[in-house]
Design an enzyme around this catalytic site. Structure first.
Site, PDB file in Angstrom:
ATOM      1  N   ASP A  69       0.817  -1.215   0.000  1.00  0.00           N
ATOM      2  CA  ASP A  69       0.000   0.000   0.000  1.00  0.00           C
ATOM      3  C   ASP A  69       0.856   1.273   0.000  1.00  0.00           C
ATOM      4  O   ASP A  69       0.682   2.157   0.854  1.00  0.00           O
ATOM      5  CB  ASP A  69      -0.907   0.024   1.254  1.00  0.00           C
ATOM      6  CG  ASP A  69      -1.688  -1.270   1.441  1.00  0.00           C
ATOM      7  OD1 ASP A  69      -2.099  -1.862   0.431  1.00  0.00           O
ATOM      8  OD2 ASP A  69      -1.894  -1.664   2.610  1.00  0.00           O
ATOM      9  N   GLU A  83     -11.420   0.224  -3.011  1.00  0.00           N
ATOM     10  CA  GLU A  83     -10.538   0.751  -1.953  1.00  0.00           C
ATOM     11  C   GLU A  83      -9.373   1.487  -2.613  1.00  0.00           C
ATOM     12  O   GLU A  83      -9.331   1.628  -3.831  1.00  0.00           O
ATOM     13  CB  GLU A  83     -10.022  -0.386  -1.068  1.00  0.00           C
ATOM     14  CG  GLU A  83      -9.170  -1.412  -1.813  1.00  0.00           C
ATOM     15  CD  GLU A  83      -8.839  -2.640  -0.977  1.00  0.00           C
ATOM     16  OE1 GLU A  83      -9.317  -2.777   0.162  1.00  0.00           O
ATOM     17  OE2 GLU A  83      -8.080  -3.479  -1.482  1.00  0.00           O
TER      18      GLU A  83
HETATM   19  O1  FUB Z   1      -3.105  -3.620   3.512  1.00  0.00           O
HETATM   20  C1  FUB Z   1      -4.406  -3.881   3.971  1.00  0.00           C
HETATM   21  C2  FUB Z   1      -5.398  -3.538   2.918  1.00  0.00           C
HETATM   22  O2  FUB Z   1      -5.120  -4.275   1.738  1.00  0.00           O
HETATM   23  C3  FUB Z   1      -5.354  -2.120   2.435  1.00  0.00           C
HETATM   24  O3  FUB Z   1      -5.875  -1.197   3.337  1.00  0.00           O
HETATM   25  C4  FUB Z   1      -6.102  -2.273   1.183  1.00  0.00           C
HETATM   26  O4  FUB Z   1      -6.043  -1.172   0.324  1.00  0.00           O
HETATM   27  C5  FUB Z   1      -5.438  -3.501   0.599  1.00  0.00           C
HETATM   28  O5  FUB Z   1      -4.257  -3.215  -0.073  1.00  0.00           O
END
Ligand code: FUB
Length: 383
Positions: free
Chosen positions: A59, A283
């Site tokens: 991320d 997301e």
């Molecule tokens: O790293 C945990 C979660 O996985 C992140 O918050 C999301 O965007 C995904 O990459």
């Protein structure tokens, strides 16, 4: 040179979490999923190599601060021994560690721990994707974590150093919920936070303005055909869950306004719908201003792409444009875009080092933007 290696078929293991020790209500009802990914042998090479191999990182939020150095604010992946599930329970991270370098391809410094969950009074677990901002010589780390009730909120932490250590505020940002915060500084000096993510990111639980812990709301798959699990034009559909935006107050640790929905529309101006898994917001929001255009990029989650939409102001609406990054190795796809000495770069992650969804490694590649403002799609593999 072609390299032969193993690629994980991205069938399962979403980005969303459940507590390791005290399962929240919905975790008990989470759909059963495979814990062993299907392995397929392929003849492909990765587009680029991991930035660091000493720790697992994911991320990546990339910034170039006043000193001209590149800072990457990633998640710090660990193996908590939790099987993959649709709520992302395997992403049970505890702290943040900043990476920095003089230039792309330069030596990468892995800094000391910037913030640990034990030093965040309100947070219990799941330190997911962070971002950072700089204002008047102070640095602000924004991060999602779950509270004692298993509910995600977004916290702020402050430091006089870009690499920390950061001191967390005693409470999450009032009015914040869900996860994956990103902060965009506009040219007029205003800062905006975008946030939200569905499934384990819990955004779908806030449609009424209150947190709804119902197991029925684990994912958005209930809007697919209930018998086939696929999109069905005859089955009820509705606009996709919207990411949120809130202008930050001058103190940088609170919202100046109630969060608003960010609308993503198609070429006809109609909202991207829930069942449109190839284009709907899942997301990993990120915002850039390039020329006069605002670029809102994000992950499509269970179709594993980074895509983008454009608008003429920070609040949107944003019109869907295309794919930035095709699926990487591993379930999640999460990125940032930043400019260094006139060249745009894409920071992203895959699982080259581990072959496991929750043990990721960040990467950096140049990103081409045409004179017409179109982002040239990247394939993370070189055939
Ligand atoms: O790293 C945990 C979660 O996985 C992140 O918050 C999301 O965007 C995904 O990459």
């Amino acid at each position: 040179m072609r390299t032969s290696y193993l690629v994980i078929a991205m069938a399962l293991g979403a980005a969303a979490c459940a507590p390791a020790e005290a399962p929240e209500p919905e975790a008990a009802e989470a759909p059963a999923v495979e814990t062993t990914p299907e392995i397929v042998e392929t003849e492909t090479a990765y587009l680029t190599a991991p930035l660091v191999t000493e720790i697992y990182t994911a991320d990546p939020s990339g910034h170039v601060w006043e000193d001209g150095r590149i800072y990457i604010y990633p998640s710090h992946d660990i193996d908590a021994g939790i099987p993959d599930d649709d709520l992302g329970s395997q992403y049970a991270m505890e702290d943040y560690i900043v990476l920095s370098m003089d230039e792309p391809g330069g030596e990468v410094t892995i800094h000391e721990t910037a913030l640990h969950v034990d030093d965040v009074p309100w947070a219990v677990e799941d330190m997911w994707a962070p971002d950072a901002a700089e204002k008047d010589g102070m640095y602000y780390l924004y991060f999602p974590a779950k509270d004692a009730d298993g509910v995600f909120h977004i916290g702020a932490a402050v430091s006089d150093s870009p690499t920390g250590p950061f001191t967390a505020e005693p409470e999450p940002i009032e009015g914040s919920f869900s996860m994956d915060p990103t902060v965009f500084e506009d040219e007029d000096g205003a800062y905006y936070m975008y946030f939200g993510g569905i499934w384990g990111g819990q955004l779908q639980r806030w449609e009424t303005g209150e947190y709804d812990a119902s197991p029925d709301l684990n994912t958005d798959l209930q809007y697919d055909d209930p018998t086939t699990g696929e999109d069905d034009a005859s089955f009820d559909d509705r606009p996709a869950h919207a990411p949120r935006i809130a202008k930050l107050a001058d103190d940088m640790i609170s919202f100046a306004e109630a969060p608003k929905e960010v609308l993503i529309v198609d070429e006809n101006g109609d909202p991207i719908m829930m069942k449109d898994h190839d284009r709907r917001f899942f997301e990993a929001a990120w915002v850039n201003k390039i020329g006069e255009t605002y670029y809102f990029s994000y992950s499509t989650g269970d179709t594993h792409k980074i895509v983008y939409a454009t608008g003429d102001n920070p609040y949107g609406p944003f019109t869907w444009q295309g794919v930035v990054l095709e699926p990487v190795e591993g379930w999640t796809n999460h990125h940032s875009i930043f400019e260094f000495e006139g060249q745009h770069y894409l920071a992203y992650h895959d699982v080259e080092l581990s072959g496991r969804n929750h043990l990721r490694n960040v990467k950096l590649v140049p990103l081409e933007i045409t004179e017409d403002g179109e982002i040239v799609m990247l394939d993370p593999f070189v055939e």
